[in-house]
Design a protein around this motif. Structure first.
Motif, mmCIF file in Angstrom:
data_model
loop_
_atom_site.group_PDB
_atom_site.id
_atom_site.type_symbol
_atom_site.label_atom_id
_atom_site.label_comp_id
_atom_site.label_asym_id
_atom_site.label_seq_id
_atom_site.Cartn_x
_atom_site.Cartn_y
_atom_site.Cartn_z
ATOM 1 N N GLN A 57 0.833 -1.188 0.000
ATOM 2 C CA GLN A 57 0.000 0.000 0.000
ATOM 3 C C GLN A 57 0.872 1.243 0.000
ATOM 4 O OE1 GLN A 57 -3.509 0.268 -0.168
ATOM 5 N NE2 GLN A 57 -2.860 2.380 -0.574
ATOM 6 N N ALA A 58 0.778 2.006 -1.089
ATOM 7 C CA ALA A 58 1.487 3.278 -1.168
ATOM 8 C C ALA A 58 0.588 4.381 -0.641
ATOM 9 C CB ALA A 58 1.882 3.563 -2.612
ATOM 10 N N SER A 59 1.160 5.313 0.076
ATOM 11 C CA SER A 59 0.388 6.434 0.624
ATOM 12 C C SER A 59 1.274 7.664 0.718
ATOM 13 C CB SER A 59 -0.164 6.071 2.000
ATOM 14 O OG SER A 59 0.893 5.831 2.907
ATOM 15 N N GLY A 60 0.646 8.798 0.996
ATOM 16 C CA GLY A 60 1.389 10.027 1.211
ATOM 17 C C GLY A 60 1.322 11.017 0.061
ATOM 18 N N GLY A 61 0.640 10.652 -1.010
ATOM 19 C CA GLY A 61 0.519 11.565 -2.132
ATOM 20 C C GLY A 61 -0.385 12.738 -1.816
ATOM 21 N N GLY A 62 -0.424 13.685 -2.733
ATOM 22 C CA GLY A 62 -1.271 14.848 -2.531
ATOM 23 C C GLY A 62 -1.009 15.902 -3.581
ATOM 24 N N LEU A 63 -1.629 17.035 -3.370
ATOM 25 C CA LEU A 63 -1.461 18.186 -4.274
ATOM 26 C C LEU A 63 -0.513 19.173 -3.621
ATOM 27 C CD1 LEU A 63 -2.238 19.953 -6.700
ATOM 28 C CD2 LEU A 63 -4.211 20.748 -5.355
ATOM 29 N N VAL A 64 0.575 19.471 -4.318
ATOM 30 C CA VAL A 64 1.571 20.406 -3.797
ATOM 31 C C VAL A 64 1.970 21.373 -4.895
ATOM 32 C CG1 VAL A 64 2.463 18.772 -2.086
ATOM 33 C CG2 VAL A 64 3.494 18.889 -4.365
ATOM 34 N N GLN A 65 2.713 22.386 -4.505
ATOM 35 C CA GLN A 65 3.220 23.341 -5.479
ATOM 36 C C GLN A 65 4.660 22.990 -5.861
ATOM 37 O OE1 GLN A 65 2.680 27.199 -3.607
ATOM 38 N NE2 GLN A 65 0.675 27.428 -4.580
ATOM 39 N N ALA A 66 5.065 23.468 -7.008
ATOM 40 C CA ALA A 66 6.441 23.251 -7.444
ATOM 41 C C ALA A 66 7.412 23.755 -6.375
ATOM 42 C CB ALA A 66 6.683 23.964 -8.764
ATOM 43 N N LEU B 270 13.467 -1.938 -14.724
ATOM 44 C CA LEU B 270 12.329 -2.377 -15.529
ATOM 45 C C LEU B 270 11.163 -2.829 -14.653
ATOM 46 C CD1 LEU B 270 14.123 -4.505 -18.266
ATOM 47 C CD2 LEU B 270 13.341 -2.144 -18.406
ATOM 48 N N PRO B 271 9.938 -2.402 -14.976
ATOM 49 C CA PRO B 271 8.775 -2.830 -14.186
ATOM 50 C C PRO B 271 8.552 -4.338 -14.241
ATOM 51 C CG PRO B 271 8.095 -1.580 -16.121
ATOM 52 C CD PRO B 271 9.571 -1.437 -16.023
ATOM 53 N N THR B 272 9.006 -4.980 -15.292
ATOM 54 C CA THR B 272 8.843 -6.432 -15.416
ATOM 55 C C THR B 272 9.700 -7.190 -14.407
ATOM 56 O OG1 THR B 272 10.472 -6.388 -17.185
ATOM 57 C CG2 THR B 272 8.149 -6.423 -17.833
ATOM 58 N N SER B 273 10.603 -6.505 -13.734
ATOM 59 C CA SER B 273 11.450 -7.129 -12.721
ATOM 60 C C SER B 273 10.801 -7.128 -11.345
ATOM 61 C CB SER B 273 12.803 -6.413 -12.648
ATOM 62 O OG SER B 273 13.494 -6.495 -13.882
ATOM 63 N N TYR B 274 9.571 -6.674 -11.277
ATOM 64 C CA TYR B 274 8.886 -6.504 -9.998
ATOM 65 C C TYR B 274 7.548 -7.228 -9.994
ATOM 66 C CZ TYR B 274 12.314 -2.865 -9.150
ATOM 67 O OH TYR B 274 13.494 -2.180 -8.964
ATOM 68 N N THR B 275 7.073 -7.492 -8.767
ATOM 69 C CA THR B 275 5.784 -8.137 -8.600
ATOM 70 C C THR B 275 5.069 -7.527 -7.406
ATOM 71 O OG1 THR B 275 4.660 -10.277 -8.425
ATOM 72 C CG2 THR B 275 6.646 -9.981 -7.103
ATOM 73 N N TYR B 276 3.802 -7.825 -7.273
ATOM 74 C CA TYR B 276 2.962 -7.287 -6.203
ATOM 75 C C TYR B 276 2.896 -5.772 -6.265
ATOM 76 C CZ TYR B 276 3.550 -11.941 -4.198
ATOM 77 O OH TYR B 276 3.587 -13.286 -4.004
ATOM 78 N N TRP B 277 2.083 -5.283 -7.163
ATOM 79 C CA TRP B 277 1.878 -3.847 -7.313
ATOM 80 C C TRP B 277 0.659 -3.426 -6.504
ATOM 81 C CZ3 TRP B 277 5.318 -0.998 -10.096
ATOM 82 C CH2 TRP B 277 6.169 -1.706 -10.948
ATOM 83 N N GLY B 278 0.828 -2.365 -5.721
ATOM 84 C CA GLY B 278 -0.296 -1.823 -4.972
ATOM 85 C C GLY B 278 -1.114 -0.887 -5.842
ATOM 86 N N GLN B 279 -2.061 -0.181 -5.205
ATOM 87 C CA GLN B 279 -2.953 0.716 -5.965
ATOM 88 C C GLN B 279 -2.289 2.016 -6.337
ATOM 89 O OE1 GLN B 279 -6.567 1.182 -3.721
ATOM 90 N NE2 GLN B 279 -7.498 -0.631 -4.626
ATOM 91 N N GLY B 280 -1.248 2.396 -5.654
ATOM 92 C CA GLY B 280 -0.574 3.640 -5.969
ATOM 93 C C GLY B 280 -1.145 4.823 -5.227
ATOM 94 N N THR B 281 -0.388 5.896 -5.240
ATOM 95 C CA THR B 281 -0.816 7.133 -4.608
ATOM 96 C C THR B 281 -0.535 8.285 -5.573
ATOM 97 O OG1 THR B 281 -0.633 8.483 -2.591
ATOM 98 C CG2 THR B 281 1.399 7.491 -3.412
ATOM 99 N N LEU B 282 -1.498 9.182 -5.699
ATOM 100 C CA LEU B 282 -1.409 10.249 -6.690
ATOM 101 C C LEU B 282 -0.637 11.437 -6.141
ATOM 102 C CD1 LEU B 282 -2.217 11.509 -9.414
ATOM 103 C CD2 LEU B 282 -4.354 12.255 -8.308
ATOM 104 N N VAL B 283 0.341 11.867 -6.921
ATOM 105 C CA VAL B 283 1.100 13.076 -6.619
ATOM 106 C C VAL B 283 0.828 14.078 -7.736
ATOM 107 C CG1 VAL B 283 3.388 14.091 -6.382
ATOM 108 C CG2 VAL B 283 2.891 11.854 -5.358
ATOM 109 N N THR B 284 0.344 15.249 -7.347
ATOM 110 C CA THR B 284 0.073 16.300 -8.315
ATOM 111 C C THR B 284 0.871 17.526 -7.917
ATOM 112 O OG1 THR B 284 -2.181 15.467 -8.651
ATOM 113 C CG2 THR B 284 -1.696 17.687 -9.437
ATOM 114 N N VAL B 285 1.688 18.005 -8.841
ATOM 115 C CA VAL B 285 2.534 19.161 -8.575
ATOM 116 C C VAL B 285 2.089 20.301 -9.484
ATOM 117 C CG1 VAL B 285 4.869 20.046 -8.427
ATOM 118 C CG2 VAL B 285 4.440 17.616 -8.016
ATOM 119 N N SER B 286 1.621 21.374 -8.879
ATOM 120 C CA SER B 286 1.164 22.511 -9.658
ATOM 121 C C SER B 286 2.307 23.508 -9.837
ATOM 122 C CB SER B 286 -0.017 23.188 -8.973
ATOM 123 O OG SER B 286 0.377 23.705 -7.730
ATOM 124 N N SER B 287 2.265 24.223 -10.942
ATOM 125 C CA SER B 287 3.339 25.187 -11.241
ATOM 126 C C SER B 287 3.035 26.553 -10.656
ATOM 127 C CB SER B 287 3.506 25.298 -12.749
ATOM 128 O OG SER B 287 2.292 25.668 -13.363
#
Length: 121
Positions: A4-13, A104-121
Motif C-alpha cells: 500500500q502506497a500512501s502520502g501523495g497529494g497536491l503540492v506546489q512546485a 524495468l517494471p517487469t522485474s517486480y511483482t505485487y503492485w499496490g494501488q498507488g498514490t497520486l502526486v500532483t505538482v502545480s506550477s
C-alpha cells in the motif's frame, strides 16, 4: 500479499512530499523494493529502488531530489521527494523486486494501488 502506497497529494512546485509503502503478508527486509510512477498517457517508469543491503538506484530525472529509504522493523519503504516539479505529477507505485534489471517494471511483482502526486506550477 499487499503493498500500500500512501502520502501523495497536491503540492506546489518546489515543495516536498514523503511517500510510504507498507507491506502486509510480506517481510520487506528479504527483498529489494522499487518505486515507479505513471503519468496519464505514459508508460510506467522507474523512479528508485533499494536493495536488501541498502544499495540505492535512481532515475536520472529524480537523482539528487528524491531519496529512497527503508525501515525494516516497520516493514515500510519511503520515498522522500524534494524540489518537486510539475513533471513529477503521476501515480506512484511501490513493488517488490523479483529479479533482473532494477529499472524495468517487469522485474517486480505485487503492485499496490498507488498514490497520486500532483505538482502545480
Amino acid at each position: 500479499v499487499q503493498l500500500q502506497a500512501s502520502g501523495g497529494g497536491l503540492v506546489q512546485a518546489g515543495d516536498s512530499l514523503r511517500l510510504s509503502c507498507a507491506a502486509s503478508g510480506l517481510t520487506f527486509l528479504r527483498y529489494a523494493v522499487g518505486w515507479f510512477r505513471q503519468a496519464p498517457g505514459r508508460e510506467r517508469e522507474f523512479v528508485a529502488a533499494i536493495t536488501r543491503n541498502v544499495i540505492t538506484y535512481y532515475a536520472d530525472s529524480v537523482k539528487g531530489r528524491f531519496t529512497i529509504s527503508r525501515d525494516n522493523p516497520k516493514n515500510t519503504v519511503y520515498l522522500e521527494m524534494n524540489s518537486l516539479k510539475p513533471e513529477d505529477t503521476a501515480i506512484y507505485y511501490c513493488s517488490r523486486y523479483l529479479g533482473g534489471d532494477y529499472y524495468l517494471p517487469t522485474s517486480y511483482t505485487y503492485w499496490g494501488q498507488g498514490t497520486l502526486v500532483t505538482v502545480s506550477s
